[in-house]
Design a protein around this motif. Structure first.
Motif, PDB file in Angstrom:
ATOM      1  N   ALA A 219       9.654   6.140 -33.193  1.00 54.78           N
ATOM      2  CA  ALA A 219      11.121   6.234 -33.242  1.00 54.78           C
ATOM      3  C   ALA A 219      11.626   5.700 -34.582  1.00 54.78           C
ATOM      4  O   ALA A 219      12.577   6.233 -35.167  1.00 54.78           O
ATOM      5  CB  ALA A 219      11.737   5.453 -32.080  1.00 54.78           C
ATOM      6  N   GLY A 220      10.964   4.649 -35.088  1.00 56.87           N
ATOM      7  CA  GLY A 220      11.334   4.104 -36.394  1.00 56.87           C
ATOM      8  C   GLY A 220      11.077   5.101 -37.515  1.00 56.87           C
ATOM      9  O   GLY A 220      11.881   5.217 -38.445  1.00 56.87           O
ATOM     10  N   VAL A 221       9.961   5.819 -37.436  1.00 54.48           N
ATOM     11  CA  VAL A 221       9.687   6.855 -38.436  1.00 54.48           C
ATOM     12  C   VAL A 221      10.800   7.892 -38.425  1.00 54.48           C
ATOM     13  O   VAL A 221      11.357   8.253 -39.471  1.00 54.48           O
ATOM     14  CB  VAL A 221       8.317   7.524 -38.165  1.00 54.48           C
ATOM     15  CG1 VAL A 221       8.130   8.751 -39.054  1.00 54.48           C
ATOM     16  CG2 VAL A 221       7.175   6.532 -38.382  1.00 54.48           C
ATOM     17  N   LEU A 222      11.156   8.351 -37.205  1.00 59.68           N
ATOM     18  CA  LEU A 222      12.202   9.370 -37.106  1.00 59.68           C
ATOM     19  C   LEU A 222      13.532   8.843 -37.645  1.00 59.68           C
ATOM     20  O   LEU A 222      14.206   9.510 -38.452  1.00 59.68           O
ATOM     21  CB  LEU A 222      12.356   9.808 -35.641  1.00 59.68           C
ATOM     22  CG  LEU A 222      13.337  10.955 -35.404  1.00 59.68           C
ATOM     23  CD1 LEU A 222      12.832  12.247 -36.035  1.00 59.68           C
ATOM     24  CD2 LEU A 222      13.575  11.172 -33.914  1.00 59.68           C
ATOM     25  N   ALA A 223      13.912   7.611 -37.210  1.00 57.06           N
ATOM     26  CA  ALA A 223      15.196   7.052 -37.649  1.00 57.06           C
ATOM     27  C   ALA A 223      15.230   6.888 -39.160  1.00 57.06           C
ATOM     28  O   ALA A 223      16.216   7.234 -39.820  1.00 57.06           O
ATOM     29  CB  ALA A 223      15.445   5.709 -36.957  1.00 57.06           C
ATOM     30  N   ASN A 224      14.137   6.345 -39.730  1.00 56.21           N
ATOM     31  CA  ASN A 224      14.128   6.124 -41.174  1.00 56.21           C
ATOM     32  C   ASN A 224      14.066   7.434 -41.948  1.00 56.21           C
ATOM     33  O   ASN A 224      14.621   7.528 -43.050  1.00 56.21           O
ATOM     34  CB  ASN A 224      12.956   5.221 -41.557  1.00 56.21           C
ATOM     35  CG  ASN A 224      13.362   3.768 -41.525  1.00 56.21           C
ATOM     36  OD1 ASN A 224      13.939   3.277 -42.489  1.00 56.21           O
ATOM     37  ND2 ASN A 224      13.128   3.101 -40.411  1.00 56.21           N
ATOM     38  N   ALA A 225      13.396   8.437 -41.380  1.00 57.62           N
ATOM     39  CA  ALA A 225      13.381   9.742 -42.035  1.00 57.62           C
ATOM     40  C   ALA A 225      14.796  10.319 -42.066  1.00 57.62           C
ATOM     41  O   ALA A 225      15.236  10.864 -43.086  1.00 57.62           O
ATOM     42  CB  ALA A 225      12.429  10.688 -41.301  1.00 57.62           C
ATOM     43  N   ILE A 226      15.531  10.164 -40.949  1.00 59.65           N
ATOM     44  CA  ILE A 226      16.918  10.645 -40.929  1.00 59.65           C
ATOM     45  C   ILE A 226      17.750   9.865 -41.950  1.00 59.65           C
ATOM     46  O   ILE A 226      18.544  10.447 -42.697  1.00 59.65           O
ATOM     47  CB  ILE A 226      17.508  10.515 -39.505  1.00 59.65           C
ATOM     48  CG1 ILE A 226      16.767  11.471 -38.550  1.00 59.65           C
ATOM     49  CG2 ILE A 226      18.992  10.819 -39.518  1.00 59.65           C
ATOM     50  CD1 ILE A 226      17.171  11.320 -37.090  1.00 59.65           C
TER      51      ILE A 226
ATOM     52  N   LEU B 244      21.138   5.443 -34.726  1.00 57.58           N
ATOM     53  CA  LEU B 244      20.216   5.365 -35.858  1.00 57.58           C
ATOM     54  C   LEU B 244      19.988   3.918 -36.282  1.00 57.58           C
ATOM     55  O   LEU B 244      18.875   3.482 -36.527  1.00 57.58           O
ATOM     56  CB  LEU B 244      20.780   6.122 -37.066  1.00 57.58           C
ATOM     57  CG  LEU B 244      20.506   7.608 -37.156  1.00 57.58           C
ATOM     58  CD1 LEU B 244      21.110   8.149 -38.431  1.00 57.58           C
ATOM     59  CD2 LEU B 244      19.014   7.858 -37.115  1.00 57.58           C
ATOM     60  N   ILE B 245      21.085   3.158 -36.402  1.00 53.73           N
ATOM     61  CA  ILE B 245      20.993   1.765 -36.847  1.00 53.73           C
ATOM     62  C   ILE B 245      20.183   0.956 -35.847  1.00 53.73           C
ATOM     63  O   ILE B 245      19.370   0.114 -36.235  1.00 53.73           O
ATOM     64  CB  ILE B 245      22.411   1.190 -37.052  1.00 53.73           C
ATOM     65  CG1 ILE B 245      23.035   1.811 -38.306  1.00 53.73           C
ATOM     66  CG2 ILE B 245      22.372  -0.327 -37.156  1.00 53.73           C
ATOM     67  CD1 ILE B 245      24.505   1.527 -38.452  1.00 53.73           C
ATOM     68  N   LEU B 246      20.378   1.226 -34.555  1.00 52.26           N
ATOM     69  CA  LEU B 246      19.625   0.509 -33.533  1.00 52.26           C
ATOM     70  C   LEU B 246      18.129   0.823 -33.640  1.00 52.26           C
ATOM     71  O   LEU B 246      17.287  -0.085 -33.610  1.00 52.26           O
ATOM     72  CB  LEU B 246      20.149   0.876 -32.136  1.00 52.26           C
ATOM     73  CG  LEU B 246      19.421   0.180 -30.974  1.00 52.26           C
ATOM     74  CD1 LEU B 246      19.627  -1.336 -31.049  1.00 52.26           C
ATOM     75  CD2 LEU B 246      19.892   0.703 -29.621  1.00 52.26           C
ATOM     76  N   MET B 247      17.791   2.116 -33.800  1.00 53.93           N
ATOM     77  CA  MET B 247      16.382   2.490 -33.917  1.00 53.93           C
ATOM     78  C   MET B 247      15.773   1.858 -35.165  1.00 53.93           C
ATOM     79  O   MET B 247      14.642   1.372 -35.159  1.00 53.93           O
ATOM     80  CB  MET B 247      16.238   4.018 -34.003  1.00 53.93           C
ATOM     81  CG  MET B 247      16.262   4.713 -32.647  1.00 53.93           C
ATOM     82  SD  MET B 247      15.409   6.328 -32.723  1.00 53.93           S
ATOM     83  CE  MET B 247      16.640   7.325 -33.550  1.00 53.93           C
TER      84      MET B 247
ATOM     85  N   GLY C  72      13.148  -9.018 -34.609  1.00 58.88           N
ATOM     86  CA  GLY C  72      13.463  -8.152 -35.739  1.00 58.88           C
ATOM     87  C   GLY C  72      14.741  -7.363 -35.490  1.00 58.88           C
ATOM     88  O   GLY C  72      15.601  -7.246 -36.370  1.00 58.88           O
ATOM     89  N   ALA C  73      14.873  -6.852 -34.264  1.00 62.15           N
ATOM     90  CA  ALA C  73      16.063  -6.065 -33.932  1.00 62.15           C
ATOM     91  C   ALA C  73      17.312  -6.932 -33.981  1.00 62.15           C
ATOM     92  O   ALA C  73      18.324  -6.557 -34.592  1.00 62.15           O
ATOM     93  CB  ALA C  73      15.898  -5.439 -32.542  1.00 62.15           C
TER      94      ALA C  73
ATOM     95  N   VAL D 255       8.221   2.804 -30.298  1.00 65.75           N
ATOM     96  CA  VAL D 255       9.167   2.237 -31.267  1.00 65.75           C
ATOM     97  C   VAL D 255       8.727   2.562 -32.695  1.00 65.75           C
ATOM     98  O   VAL D 255       9.550   2.883 -33.558  1.00 65.75           O
ATOM     99  CB  VAL D 255       9.292   0.712 -31.070  1.00 65.75           C
ATOM    100  CG1 VAL D 255      10.134   0.096 -32.179  1.00 65.75           C
ATOM    101  CG2 VAL D 255       9.910   0.409 -29.716  1.00 65.75           C
ATOM    102  N   ASP D 256       7.409   2.503 -32.942  1.00 67.93           N
ATOM    103  CA  ASP D 256       6.866   2.850 -34.254  1.00 67.93           C
ATOM    104  C   ASP D 256       7.305   4.264 -34.654  1.00 67.93           C
ATOM    105  O   ASP D 256       7.868   4.482 -35.733  1.00 67.93           O
ATOM    106  CB  ASP D 256       5.328   2.749 -34.186  1.00 67.93           C
ATOM    107  CG  ASP D 256       4.650   3.003 -35.516  1.00 67.93           C
ATOM    108  OD1 ASP D 256       5.344   3.110 -36.540  1.00 67.93           O
ATOM    109  OD2 ASP D 256       3.412   3.077 -35.534  1.00 67.93           O
TER     110      ASP D 256
END
Lengths: 201, 201, 201
Positions: C18-25, C98-101, C190-191, C15-16
């Motif tokens: 995946a969060g980096v990827l989602a926030n980078a996008i 993206l929003i979910l991640m 958090g989600a 998840v950590d």
């Protein structure tokens, strides 16, 4: 350490923490102007009250910042946010005491920042610069996050000047072997100059 | 260390410090546009000239930043503020020499940042990123504090691209055992690309 | 470490990242709105995806930030920038994932930040504050650099609130000797809170 030095050290700690509280409340008042909710109050209060010290300790790299290791700092910053959230601060006297505490804090924070830098083995010029950063850093971060021109730039730069004067006094008197006198002089002149800046700046 | 390496190291130090001075002057010129007083000049000059290195050394955590431990850096940054405060910089030739020094500095700072990151034991990708941060960080902080869109975003991103190219060159040649050549190539290509960016960007 | 703890740790790492990827996008999408070129995409993606962790590790001073020492972080941040540059992200389903991640990441980052602060020997209050900083710091830096009011202030502060709730849960359950359960609860709440914030905030 003689009795005078101990008394001055206690005054420094008191003014340092009073400055954290006053600046946290000022951060909370800025949060109210920007119509933020309670989390916004806390974020701006923490930045205003602790930002300068956080930047100083991060640059000096002598371990985690004192704002994180000494619970009094975060406690007072969050207390300041709560006070600003629940108290309207419309009365002239409550605002005046905030301004007085803030003015005292400028010189105190500059003195503490300069002294810590000297103790870390750095020279007099970095000590002066770090004194200024400690004194004005928190307010600058708060202003930039709210997309305001920082107060150190906008209209009233005498605020930064008083931090400069206090840092220089502290460094000179500390190098002459009189750090206690340095703190006292820096605090007094910082307060006087900041109040003059508010009145005539 | 052979004679060539020593010569290149001396050139690196010269260009590094010339870049600090040039960027400090550019920070001071930005302070003049924003009608700041002398303290504002100094704050913006220090940020422009030293900000990138401060961010780099804070992230690498190898002790206090070189901008604080080596007196040449703060001394030149404050000198730059004074020069910008007293000299109008209206002539085309004085501006052109500033731009040339700034262009040389982009590649030099990128090379120094990348090399320091490799020496701290980090990989090639962090080295490239830290090279870019070193080269463009100071200007970005200066722009954000004045509430301008950072130059690395606004209109002329070839500026950041030249930092990227210089960092990559430095990392590749350093990994091939030729750090001296890397610095020279990074500095030269950074200067050429930055000047092209100014002219055609 | 028993099997459950190991599974949760693997989920945290997934998840950590995946969060980096989602926030980078998401940073790259912000770069597209601001009409930046590819270097601007990378800078905003790195800030959005890694900024919170960089601030956390710089303040904790336990060595260079994990975002620089573990190649997965920078690799995924730059991958996110590339994805945002080449994929238009106009479809409702790609935006929803993206929003979910991103929502999962808020709680995960808060939990990781709080836990790391406790492990550095600091108290519960700094742990909560560092959890919030880890979760919302990157987005705040991205917003300020684009001269937007930070999302944690503007309109939707439930975002910061969900980071606060996750941090508190993590600290309480960690102090009770159940860090694994703490991570799971922090991530889930958090989600849920972040998605509610998006829908009704």
């Amino acid at each position: 350490m003689d009795a005078t030095a101990e008394t001055v050290n206690q005054i420094i700690r008191f003014v340092d923490l009073a400055g954290v509280l006053a600046n946290a409340i000022l951060g909370g008042i800025a949060a109210r102007s920007a119509r933020l909710d309670i989390v916004g109050f806390v974020i701006l209060a923490v930045m205003s009250g602790l930002g300068g010290g956080l930047i100083r300790d991060t640059l000096l790299q002598q371990g985690p910042p004192v704002a994180l290791t000494d619970p009094a700092y975060l406690g007072l910053a969050i207390t300041g946010a709560m006070i600003a959230f629940f108290v309207p601060f419309r009365g002239i006297w409550s605002l005046r005491s905030l301004i007085l505490m803030d003015a005292l804090a400028v010189g105190c924070w500059a003195a503490v920042g300069a002294q810590k830098t000297l103790e870390a083995g750095l020279g007099w010029l970095p000590a002066i610069v770090m004194g200024i950063i400690t004194a004005v850093g928190g307010g600058a971060v708060r202003d930039v996050m709210l997309l305001h021109v920082p107060r150190i730039f906008g209209g009233n730069t005498l605020y930064a000047t008083s931090a400069l004067v206090s840092s220089v006094e502290m460094v000179v008197l500390s190098k002459l072997g009189m750090p206690t006198l340095g703190s006292a002089v820096a605090m007094a002149s910082g307060a006087v100059l900041s109040l003059l800046a508010r009145r005539y700046g």
